[in-house]
Design a protein around this motif. Structure first.
Motif, PDB file in Angstrom:
ATOM      1  N   ILE A 145       0.846  -1.200   0.000  1.00 44.71           N
ATOM      2  CA  ILE A 145       0.000   0.000   0.000  1.00 44.71           C
ATOM      3  C   ILE A 145       0.876   1.243   0.000  1.00 44.71           C
ATOM      4  O   ILE A 145       0.655   2.204  -0.760  1.00 44.71           O
ATOM      5  CB  ILE A 145      -0.941  -0.003   1.219  1.00 44.71           C
ATOM      6  CG1 ILE A 145      -1.945  -1.151   1.118  1.00 44.71           C
ATOM      7  CG2 ILE A 145      -1.677   1.334   1.335  1.00 44.71           C
ATOM      8  CD1 ILE A 145      -2.746  -1.371   2.390  1.00 44.71           C
ATOM      9  N   ASN A 148       2.696   1.857  -3.395  1.00 45.88           N
ATOM     10  CA  ASN A 148       1.773   2.362  -4.410  1.00 45.88           C
ATOM     11  C   ASN A 148       1.455   3.834  -4.162  1.00 45.88           C
ATOM     12  O   ASN A 148       1.369   4.639  -5.099  1.00 45.88           O
ATOM     13  CB  ASN A 148       0.488   1.534  -4.405  1.00 45.88           C
ATOM     14  CG  ASN A 148       0.707   0.140  -4.957  1.00 45.88           C
ATOM     15  OD1 ASN A 148       1.677  -0.112  -5.667  1.00 45.88           O
ATOM     16  ND2 ASN A 148      -0.180  -0.779  -4.621  1.00 45.88           N
ATOM     17  N   SER A 149       1.287   4.188  -2.896  1.00 47.17           N
ATOM     18  CA  SER A 149       1.005   5.597  -2.560  1.00 47.17           C
ATOM     19  C   SER A 149       2.181   6.487  -2.928  1.00 47.17           C
ATOM     20  O   SER A 149       1.996   7.609  -3.422  1.00 47.17           O
ATOM     21  CB  SER A 149       0.699   5.723  -1.065  1.00 47.17           C
ATOM     22  OG  SER A 149      -0.425   4.947  -0.713  1.00 47.17           O
ATOM     23  N   PRO A 173      -3.999   6.865   2.478  1.00 46.36           N
ATOM     24  CA  PRO A 173      -3.448   5.514   2.629  1.00 46.36           C
ATOM     25  C   PRO A 173      -2.686   5.278   3.923  1.00 46.36           C
ATOM     26  O   PRO A 173      -2.485   4.134   4.308  1.00 46.36           O
ATOM     27  CB  PRO A 173      -2.516   5.396   1.411  1.00 46.36           C
ATOM     28  CG  PRO A 173      -3.041   6.382   0.430  1.00 46.36           C
ATOM     29  CD  PRO A 173      -3.568   7.512   1.249  1.00 46.36           C
ATOM     30  N   LYS A 176      -4.656   3.338   6.528  1.00 50.99           N
ATOM     31  CA  LYS A 176      -4.818   1.927   6.169  1.00 50.99           C
ATOM     32  C   LYS A 176      -3.571   1.131   6.542  1.00 50.99           C
ATOM     33  O   LYS A 176      -3.667   0.008   7.048  1.00 50.99           O
ATOM     34  CB  LYS A 176      -5.095   1.800   4.671  1.00 50.99           C
ATOM     35  CG  LYS A 176      -6.419   2.420   4.242  1.00 50.99           C
ATOM     36  CD  LYS A 176      -6.603   2.294   2.733  1.00 50.99           C
ATOM     37  CE  LYS A 176      -7.877   2.980   2.280  1.00 50.99           C
ATOM     38  NZ  LYS A 176      -8.052   2.929   0.802  1.00 50.99           N
ATOM     39  N   GLN A 177      -2.412   1.703   6.277  1.00 48.41           N
ATOM     40  CA  GLN A 177      -1.169   0.999   6.611  1.00 48.41           C
ATOM     41  C   GLN A 177      -1.085   0.728   8.111  1.00 48.41           C
ATOM     42  O   GLN A 177      -0.775  -0.386   8.545  1.00 48.41           O
ATOM     43  CB  GLN A 177       0.037   1.839   6.189  1.00 48.41           C
ATOM     44  CG  GLN A 177       0.183   2.027   4.696  1.00 48.41           C
ATOM     45  CD  GLN A 177       1.350   2.933   4.383  1.00 48.41           C
ATOM     46  OE1 GLN A 177       2.476   2.675   4.800  1.00 48.41           O
ATOM     47  NE2 GLN A 177       1.106   4.006   3.647  1.00 48.41           N
TER      48      GLN A 177
END
Length: 270
Positions: A145, A148-149, A173, A176-177
């Motif tokens: 993640i 990608n961010s 993000p 979320k991590q």
């Protein structure tokens, strides 16, 4: 007839003083000096090793210090701590992730300051360390993640610089991590670190209803009902502010902590 001067030591007939003798030859003295040097060097070396013997700062304590720096918003200092941890355990996937995450957060700061070159360097560093974390632990979700961010941030920086609300759109993000990392620690039974990670998600994204909900549900599972109720009410408020329906899991958690949220309709089916 002249007197012989042999045997007369000095004018006036005074005999010269006798040399003191130790009964040790020159070679013996040299050997003694060499042994003394070797012994002295050994003592100095032993003394220098005393601070290192059993006095190294525990790795786990270093990691926790770094997490506390994250909570305080000191991302540069946190990265320095995580880099010190990296020197000791270069293959620790979670620590590699944290170095990448701090670089990502610093990149956000540099872009906000309109310092694009520095921001790009931080993006590259974030991508590098997220990649190392994935190498150390293949398919590591938090690192995937994050990487990608970082790629998205690097590719969108010019457009982002022109938009005032950029930070709120690109910070998502991170929660979320950290929620993922928190749940991973909770599953392992490391509840102190799990709570620290949930708190980081809330601090890094205070406007994220998902972060408050995840932290509140964790507190509810730990029977910390009063604290859980505060986080769950905040999550409900943020969902309402975004005109989003309150998730069923949040309504259930609210009821278990004594809250009485307003019933919310389920989202329309596509």
């Amino acid at each position: 007839m002249k007197k012989s001067l042999r045997g007369s030591a000095s004018p006036g007939g005074v005999p010269p003083p006798k040399r003191a003798t130790t009964g040790v030859s020159r070679e013996g003295v040299r050997d003694m000096m060499q042994r003394a040097v070797r012994v002295g060097a050994g003592v100095m070396m032993a003394a220098s090793l005393i601070p290192l013997a059993g006095c190294q700062y525990p790795y786990r304590s270093m990691r926790i210090d770094g997490q506390q720096a994250v909570l305080a918003g000191q991302y540069g200092q946190a990265r320095e701590i995580f880099m010190s941890c990296h020197d000791r355990r270069p293959g620790d996937a979670e620590n590699l992730h944290d170095v990448g995450a701090m670089s990502f957060l610093l990149a956000q700061q540099r872009f906000t300051e309109r310092n694009a070159p520095a921001g790009l360097r931080e993006c590259d560093r974030a991508i590098d360390f997220y990649g190392r974390a994935i190498t150390a632990r293949p398919n590591y979700p938090a690192a995937l993640i994050g990487r990608n961010s970082a790629f998205e941030l690097k590719g969108q920086f010019e457009k982002a610089l022109e938009q005032a609300e950029w930070a709120s759109r690109y910070v998502g993000p991170m929660a979320k991590q950290y929620i993922f990392l928190a749940r991973e620690h909770e599953e392992r039974g490391d509840l102190d670190l799990a709570r620290l990670r949930y708190r980081q998600a809330v601090v890094l994204e205070p406007e994220s209803p998902e972060a408050h909900q995840a932290y509140g549900e964790f507190l509810r599972r730990r029977n910390l009902q009063d604290e859980a109720s505060v986080e769950l009410r905040e999550a409900e408020r943020l969902y309402a502010a975004r005109k989003l329906p309150t998730p069923a899991a949040l309504r259930e958690a609210q009821s278990e902590t004594g809250g009485t949220p307003e019933p919310q309709p389920d989202p329309p089916q596509p």
